[in-house]
Write an enzyme that holds these catalytic residues in place. Structure first.
Site, short mmCIF file in Angstrom:
data_model
loop_
_atom_site.label_atom_id
_atom_site.label_comp_id
_atom_site.label_asym_id
_atom_site.label_seq_id
_atom_site.Cartn_x
_atom_site.Cartn_y
_atom_site.Cartn_z
N GLU A 123 0.84 -1.21 0.00
CA GLU A 123 0.00 0.00 0.00
C GLU A 123 0.87 1.26 0.00
OE1 GLU A 123 -3.12 0.00 -1.23
OE2 GLU A 123 -3.61 -1.44 0.35
N THR B 131 2.92 2.16 -2.13
CA THR B 131 4.26 1.92 -2.65
C THR B 131 4.34 2.26 -4.14
OG1 THR B 131 3.55 -0.36 -2.92
CG2 THR B 131 4.96 0.10 -1.04
N ASP B 132 3.20 2.27 -4.83
CA ASP B 132 3.27 2.39 -6.31
C ASP B 132 3.88 3.72 -6.75
OD1 ASP B 132 0.92 3.79 -5.62
OD2 ASP B 132 -0.32 2.90 -7.19
N GLY C 168 -16.51 4.55 -3.78
CA GLY C 168 -15.95 5.24 -2.62
C GLY C 168 -15.52 4.28 -1.53
N GLY D 297 -12.69 2.29 -1.88
CA GLY D 297 -11.28 1.95 -2.05
C GLY D 297 -11.07 0.73 -2.92
N SER E 61 -11.46 0.92 -6.35
CA SER E 61 -11.15 1.42 -7.70
C SER E 61 -12.30 1.37 -8.69
CB SER E 61 -9.95 0.66 -8.29
OG SER E 61 -8.80 1.08 -7.69
N SER E 62 -13.46 1.86 -8.26
CA SER E 62 -14.59 1.88 -9.18
C SER E 62 -14.35 2.85 -10.34
CB SER E 62 -15.87 2.24 -8.45
OG SER E 62 -15.73 3.49 -7.82
N SER E 63 -13.71 3.97 -10.06
CA SER E 63 -13.52 4.94 -11.15
C SER E 63 -12.50 4.43 -12.16
CB SER E 63 -13.16 6.32 -10.62
OG SER E 63 -12.08 6.22 -9.75
N ASP F 132 -3.88 0.70 -10.06
CA ASP F 132 -5.30 0.43 -10.28
C ASP F 132 -5.61 0.08 -11.73
OD1 ASP F 132 -5.35 1.13 -7.65
OD2 ASP F 132 -6.18 3.13 -7.98
C1 GLA Z 1 -5.03 4.80 -4.39
C2 GLA Z 1 -4.20 5.10 -5.64
C3 GLA Z 1 -3.25 3.94 -5.93
C4 GLA Z 1 -2.40 3.63 -4.70
C5 GLA Z 1 -3.31 3.41 -3.49
C6 GLA Z 1 -2.53 3.20 -2.23
O1 GLA Z 1 -5.88 3.74 -4.64
O2 GLA Z 1 -5.04 5.30 -6.75
O3 GLA Z 1 -2.45 4.25 -7.04
O4 GLA Z 1 -1.47 4.65 -4.47
O5 GLA Z 1 -4.19 4.51 -3.30
O6 GLA Z 1 -1.79 2.03 -2.28
#
Ligand code: GLA
Length: 449
Positions: A50, A52-53, A149, A151, A153-155, A198
């Site tokens: 988390e 880290t990307d 909303g 977390g 990644s719906s968008s 994502d």
């Molecule tokens: C969001 C961002 C991702 C990542 C996470 C945390 O989802 O879109 O790229 O940074 O937070 O790991």
């Protein structure tokens, strides 16, 4: 229809049938008879890795069977018309051009607008060629859509679905990293900018597997990835806390700034450092002395370290440099250990790493909240749970837990009841069906039923 549904959703295919049938009917009601292309793009849960990307580190997300379904039919012109099975998302249309006017902030059309504008810019190259538009309908309502909303990644799923359709109708078959680049630039158009995780998982998900992704691009712009099989006798249970963070932008950007501060400060003692990833092999006790607990961008500028323009960050913003860097440094190691544990079939170690990742996210990165803590505590105290952690950006959203298959039902019930009794919030709980990435599922021609 059932055969491609089985391919996409396995044993859950029959549950999807009414959703697909209704979407096809709604599409015909809106646009008339004729051929229909069915595209889907999944949401994701991040198993470990988390924040880290954007530090060029490692992540290990999993694609969900909860997805965005996009039905579409190519047009003769460059118009995109989109409607939604959920009436609160109003229909809209726009022409695909190199400069597409943005809609109001938060409007759902902006994801498609961003993708279309970016593709037009990439493909046009001054050629004046017009892209082919489409008529489309989105079906992403609960319980099949990606919860919003939360977390998950719906968008990004919506962005990737629109990009997949546009690419298909325009004969664009890009390498994965170009598709990911297109989609993440599109979200920049919308006003958010995370890392690459994502979109990568939405494109590259694989049934029953997690995706190991090294977020540092190579010289040629490619990324190192491989799929890691998930342990068979275990499930990933996802519990939505029901808490939505309202100020993710600023809190998120402060973390980004603290990481940039850290890599800037580490450049003097370790000159190869451009991102925190670069100090992964150096023991923490050698890194720590160079990282103050707190510093401001103004203080950093005074010693020649510029953070660049990060929205919401002023020269006076206090940045918790040491603890934020410690999280990223240790999280990268945990992802690598997790890969080894999964390869060795060592689920006990994997569970322990999830717990450690959570503690680090809570204590060093400070992205947890009381409701998430309750969920993690309830889950870790339940028999059959090997480990649990918050997943996604943080400050609410979901918890992911590694659970023995036989225990899933009992754990779900127990956590649901106890969480509701303690917080008054009814959490939604579901076992993740790790699924494939985005793609064209089927082409129904006008004559089919
Ligand atoms: C969001 C961002 C991702 C990542 C996470 C945390 O989802 O879109 O790229 O940074 O937070 O790991």
């Amino acid at each position: 229809m059932e055969s491609f549904l089985r391919q996409a959703y396995g044993g859950k295919a029959s549950q999807q049938l009414p959703r697909y049938t209704a979407a096809v009917e709604a599409f015909r009601g809106q646009y008339g008879a004729g051929e229909i292309f069915l595209f889907r793009a999944p949401g994701r849960v991040n198993l470990i890795g988390e924040h880290t990307d954007y530090n060029h580190g490692y992540v290990m997300p999993v694609a969900l069977d909860k997805d965005v379904l996009l039905l579409a039919r190519p047009r003769q012109d460059n118009l995109i018309r989109l409607c939604n099975v959920e009436p609160k998302y109003q229909p809209f249309s726009f022409e695909i051009e190199e400069e597409i006017p943005i809609s109001a902030r938060g409007h759902w059309s902006n994801y498609a607008r961003g993708v279309a504008q970016n593709l037009a810019q990439r493909m046009a190259n001054g050629s004046g060629k017009r892209l082919t538009g489409f008529d489309g309908l989105v079906s992403a309502a609960a319980p099949f859509g990606v919860p919003r909303g939360a977390g998950l990644s719906s968008s990004s799923a919506l962005t990737v679905a629109a990009a997949t359709a546009l690419a298909h109708f325009n004969g664009w078959q890009p390498p994965v990293e170009e598709m990911v680049g297109l989609c993440s630039d599109a979200e920049w158009y919308v006003g958010t900018r995370g890392g690459v995780m994502d979109h990568f998982i939405a494109v590259m998900g694989k049934r029953d597997h997690a995706l190991f992704l090294d977020c540092r691009p190579g010289q040629d712009g490619s990324y190192l990835t491989h799929h890691e099989p998930l342990p068979r006798a275990y499930s990933l249970l996802i519990v939505d806390s029901g808490v939505k963070h309202r100020n993710v932008g600023n809190d998120f950007n402060r973390r980004v700034a603290a990481c940039r501060a850290g890599s800037g400060l580490l450049r003097a003692p370790f000159p190869q450092t451009t991102r925190l990833r670069d100090v992964e092999d150096i023991p923490w006790h050698e890194i720590e002395p160079y990282l103050p607990e707190e510093m401001t961008p103004g203080g950093l500028a005074a010693v020649g370290i510029e953070l660049g323009d990060i929205p919401g960050i002023t020269p006076e913003t206090t940045l918790q440099v040491r603890s934020r860097c410690r999280h990223v440094w240790s999280e990268n190691r945990r992802v690598q250990e997790a890969v080894k544990a999964m390869t060795a079939g060592d689920v006990g170690t994997l569970g322990r790493l999830l717990g450690e990742a959570h503690a680090s996210a809570r204590d060093d990165y400070e992205i947890s909240c009381p409701e998430i803590e309750r969920l993690v505590a309830l889950l870790t105290a339940s028999p059959g749970v090997l480990g649990a952690r918050l997943t996604g950006a943080g400050w609410g959203g979901c918890v992911v837990a590694l659970v023995e298959n036989e225990a899933v039902e009992a754990v779900s019930r127990r956590v649901q009841e106890a969480y509701e009794a303690q917080t008054g919030i009814q959490p939604s709980v579901f076992a993740c069906l790790p699924s494939d990435g985005a793609g064209l599922l089927a082409h129904i021609n006008g004559r089919d039923g």
